[in-house]
Design an enzyme around this catalytic site. Structure first.
Site, PDB file in Angstrom:
ATOM      1  N   ARG A 330      62.181  -3.120 -32.534  1.00  0.00           N
ATOM      2  CA  ARG A 330      62.853  -4.023 -33.568  1.00  0.00           C
ATOM      3  C   ARG A 330      64.240  -3.755 -33.406  1.00  0.00           C
ATOM      4  NH1 ARG A 330      59.265  -3.175 -38.899  1.00  0.00           N
ATOM      5  NH2 ARG A 330      57.540  -4.586 -38.286  1.00  0.00           N
ATOM      6  N   GLU A 425      58.287   5.183 -47.830  1.00  0.00           N
ATOM      7  CA  GLU A 425      59.611   4.897 -47.587  1.00  0.00           C
ATOM      8  C   GLU A 425      60.670   5.606 -48.489  1.00  0.00           C
ATOM      9  OE1 GLU A 425      62.152   0.746 -46.755  1.00  0.00           O
ATOM     10  OE2 GLU A 425      60.156   0.725 -47.538  1.00  0.00           O
ATOM     11  N   LEU A 441      52.895   0.499 -43.303  1.00  0.00           N
ATOM     12  CA  LEU A 441      51.865   0.660 -44.034  1.00  0.00           C
ATOM     13  C   LEU A 441      50.996   1.806 -43.790  1.00  0.00           C
ATOM     14  CD1 LEU A 441      50.655  -3.132 -43.804  1.00  0.00           C
ATOM     15  CD2 LEU A 441      51.870  -1.968 -45.664  1.00  0.00           C
TER      16      LEU A 441
END
Length: 638
Positions: A330, A425, A441
């Site tokens: 990413r 997180e 997740l």
């Protein structure tokens, strides 16, 4: 202070087994005497609350949403990783461990990351048992797809709503315990402070958002599972309510903050369409399995995408990273998109996007197959843009997304405050400087279902003789007085600017100077401007209404007041790390090809920050990272 990560001895593959074999236990009769507070009801919060309650502890759970089901875990669409090697393509626990370490640019602990990979297989079995409707092949076997940064298929998915389906499983487990009266669930309650007694976390101060009432709650341990703070950028993929207040208030009580500048920018968001927007829409990374990303070869191109011939298109990820192509990680994909957009090759009305094209996949596989895989995502895109992505390419753009930074935790997921744990997180633990897709997740579930039940019990074994505290203890009185004083201060300013205005200004500052790229000059400028903005905030903020009632503007103001402090630490953290790694790209430190240039000799550590008091600079305490099972290498996806 020297940080102790409490990593178990022995070979990497045996560390978690060793820990479980040697962890202290609490017998069932004693569990009934112990209380645990869990803040947050997303995947990490719901899974740990239900797991501890099932074991016999009494759990008190808080969320600011009107239902635990509305936690932001529902927004993770594309999938959850697990090293099951169902595709027989060479996957293994070690390969998943290595992909994650490499994806994070060698800035995470080996032991934590290996445990994440090791526990991943268990999670899929548990989720199936809970009824999560994962995608299946024709014969009934669970299907997999690939995500960025890997060359195998290890991502399990439920069409484009994996997070929602996993959360429904965790929510059912939570509500089962609520019905059994082992969990007391308080919705529409926001945590505003952690209460310490004798140096240990022993409770919280919360505000009932429906009445404005301030409440005190006690426990033997406190678990923060309150998510990330990417919403600090204002325009982000996160829900409007996501914030940093729970972990930041804990930080100000003594919990170290780790690597706050490591914030992931997701490459496949819908582009901003106007200044009126308050958030951006995430399109799942799973789309990059079949979609090809490109921009026109000609700058300032105004032809429609289908009118641009193949030879006049630049598939820049395939060109620059041929080994991984459109599935580059990413951080790399987002920077590559920004580089093309900044160079004048952006598309769309504001020339701030790139194309994600499915024409080749549809031609090869047929529209029904693509619809089967991604139908709800295409429907969502059509609903928002009125464009049929089966007929012409989607437009996507980078957007702030996931916080790799968070509260510093050791191997047990405990912060520097004894008895205060951070899961999912809310902590920094597993992803290093960049998170691989479909690992969020996974981390939330693994922390809640498989790790914290052992580590929290290990801690609570030493608290059996500690009595339940009375809420009129002086520590709780003092904490409530401080909370009330802050709320009153925000209401009494009575200026002319809303919290949203300050949030929007702050978000643009961070995007410009502490976003996809950073520089020393830009970060110094940002720190100065953030300080001025915070000063103006406390002089000109306008909060309508009163603190003793339902007051959405007061909620926002409290969160923005925290953001203004978090933002300065983010920039300070980025300034001190004089290297480029993962999502942290310092313009001064790059290769001739424009890739990130790490400095392992000086910066192979986790940046942990210790709060020193209001208007005082925080102290950086590094946690050195040692790599015994992987070789530090230049991260290449070419």
């Amino acid at each position: 202070m020297e940080l102790n990560a409490k990593i178990p001895p022995g070979p990497l593959k045996d560390k978690w087994t060793y820990y479980k074999d040697h962890a202290k236990l609490v017998n069932p009769a004693n569990r009934k005497k112990l209380d645990v507070i869990v803040v947050g009801t997303g995947l990490a919060g719901s899974s740990i609350a239900s797991s501890l309650a099932e074991m016999g502890y009494h759990v008190t759970s808080f969320c600011f949403q009107d239902s635990a089901r509305r936690a932001h875990s529902v927004a993770a669409q594309g999938g959850v990783n697990a090293a099951k090697n169902y595709k027989n393509d060479g996957d293994s626990t070690y390969r998943m461990f290595y992909d994650t370490i490499k994806g994070g640019d060698f800035r995470s602990r080996e032991a934590n990351v290996y445990r994440l990979a090791e526990c991943s297989a268990q999670l899929i079995d548990q989720a199936v048992a809970q009824g999560v409707p994962f995608g299946r092949e024709y014969g009934g076997y669970l299907n997999n797809r690939s995500f960025g940064g890997v060359q195998v298929s290890r991502t399990f998915y439920a069409r484009g709503q994996t997070g929602q389906q996993l959360l429904l499983g965790a929510y059912q487990s939570l509500m089962r315990q609520v019905a059994a009266k082992t969990v007391s669930l308080f919705t529409r309650h926001e945590m505003l402070d952690v209460v310490l007694v004798d140096g240990k976390a022993r409770g919280v101060i919360v505000r009932n958002l429906d009445t404005g009432e301030i409440e005190r709650h006690t426990a033997h341990a406190v678990i923060l599972a309150s998510g990330g703070f990417g919403k600090i950028y204002y325009l982000s993929t996160l829900a409007m309510g996501c914030n940093a207040s729970a972990i930041w208030r804990a930080h100000k009580k003594g919990a170290f903050m780790a690597c706050p500048s490591w914030t992931q920018v997701h490459p496949t968001s819908l582009p901003q369409s106007g200044s009126y927007q308050s958030k951006l829409t995430l399109m799942s990374e799973s789309l990059r399995n079949d979609g090809r990303i490109w921009v026109p070869l000609k700058s300032n191109e105004n032809r429609k995408p289908n009118d641009i011939p193949e030879e006049e298109r630049d598939y820049y990820l395939e060109r620059r990273y041929p080994a991984f192509g459109n599935l580059a990680p990413r951080d790399i994909s987002s920077r590559a998109a920004k580089e093309r957009i900044d160079a004048g090759f952006g598309v769309g009305p504001q020339q701030n996007a790139v194309y994600l094209d499915f024409s080749k996949a549809i031609k090869e596989q047929g529209k029904p197959k693509i619809k089967e895989k991604y139908g709800n995502l295409f429907d969502m895109y059509h609903k928002i843009t009125a464009t049929d992505a089966y007929a012409e390419p989607m437009m996507i753009s980078p957007a702030a997304h996931f916080s790799m930074g968070g509260l510093w935790v050791d191997y047990e997921l405990m912060t520097t405050i004894p008895g205060l744990f951070a899961l999912g997180e809310a902590n920094f633990a597993d992803h290093g400087a960049n998170r691989l897709g479909a690992n969020s997740l996974l981390q939330a579930c693994v922390d809640g279902y498989f790790v914290a039940p052992y580590t929290v019990s290990n801690y609570l074994s030493g608290e059996i003789k500690e009595p339940r505290l009375e809420i009129d203890r002086q520590e709780f009185v003092d904490a409530e007085v401080a909370v009330r004083a802050h709320l009153s201060k925000l209401v009494s300013i009575n200026g002319s600017k809303t919290a949203d205005q300050y949030h929007k200004t702050l978000g643009k500052l961070l995007y410009d100077y502490c976003g996809l790229s950073r520089s020393k000059a830009g970060l110094l400028k940002a720190i100065g401007e953030i300080r001025e903005l915070r000063k103006d905030f406390y002089e000109n903020l306008k909060v309508s209404g009163d603190e003793d009632e339902m007051n959405g503007e007061l909620e926002k103001a409290g969160r923005v007041s925290d953001y203004l402090e978090v933002a300065e630490l983010m920039c300070q953290d980025a300034l001190t790390r004089e290297e480029s790694c993962g999502a942290h790209f310092r313009e001064e430190y790059q290769t001739p090809e424009g890739e990130a240039l790490r400095n392992d000799e000086q910066f192979c550590f986790v940046s942990a920050w210790q709060y020193q008091g209001e208007d005082k600079e925080e102290i950086l305490i590094p946690e050195p990272l040692t790599f015994e099972n992987v070789e530090l290498a230049v991260r290449s996806y070419k």
